[in-house]
Design a protein around this motif. Structure first.
Motif: not given
Length: 180
Positions: A127-142
């Protein structure tokens, strides 16, 4: 069609779902309605997130599906799955803002991963996520996704993807192994 815990029904989107799905996706990411949930992009992007043509293209494309999630007959979530050889691409993920934070997103992504693994035999989800979306990226990392550091440019000037409110937007590739 699959029914899961919590009375959710998963099915492939139909042409007749396009307007409903556009409204859902827009409500989850853009404008004031998106602020009811935590996935809003309203502070970094204005304008549209998608349009009927973009949603219909996903529905009609070979090797692609728009998984639609209903509860009590109402569409509450969706996500795109696209078969890309040895991996699947996960995108166009939206959960109704008023239902965010209650675990629905976890159920949807788990079902999407299960289907990609079972139906296509893929070993990874991308998937690709806008890199400044740290909260969303952290959710996917979990959820087991990892940042790759691989980026692609944001389509500045193409208002089909929104009107950027800052000049440092790019997409980062996230990957999760699905095992077998």
């Amino acid at each position: 069609m699959t029914t899961a815990a919590g009375g959710l029904t998963f099915r492939d989107a139909r042409d007749t779902d396009v307007d409903t799905l556009v409204r859902l996706i827009e409500s989850a990411y853009r404008g004031d309605s998106s602020r009811a949930g935590w996935t809003t992009e309203a502070d970094i992007l204005q304008g549209q997130r998608t349009d009927p043509e973009g949603v219909l293209e996903v529905i009609k494309s070979p090797g692609s599906r728009l998984l639609t999630v209903e509860r009590d007959g109402s569409v509450v979530a969706c996500c795109q799955l696209e078969h890309k050889g040895d991996h699947a691409y996960f995108g166009m993920f939206a959960v109704s803002p008023t239902l965010q934070g209650a675990g629905l997103g976890k159920v949807v992504i788990a079902e999407a991963e299960r289907r990609a693994r079972q139906e296509w035999g893929v070993r990874e989800m991308h998937m690709t996520v806008i890199s400044v979306r740290e909260d969303l990226i952290a959710w996917y990392e979990r959820r087991g996704y990892r940042r790759t550091g691989k980026t692609s440019p944001f389509p500045y000037g193409d208002e089909r993807f929104g009107v950027p409110q800052r000049d440092d937007l790019e997409f980062e590739l996230l990957v999760k192994g699905l095992g077998q």
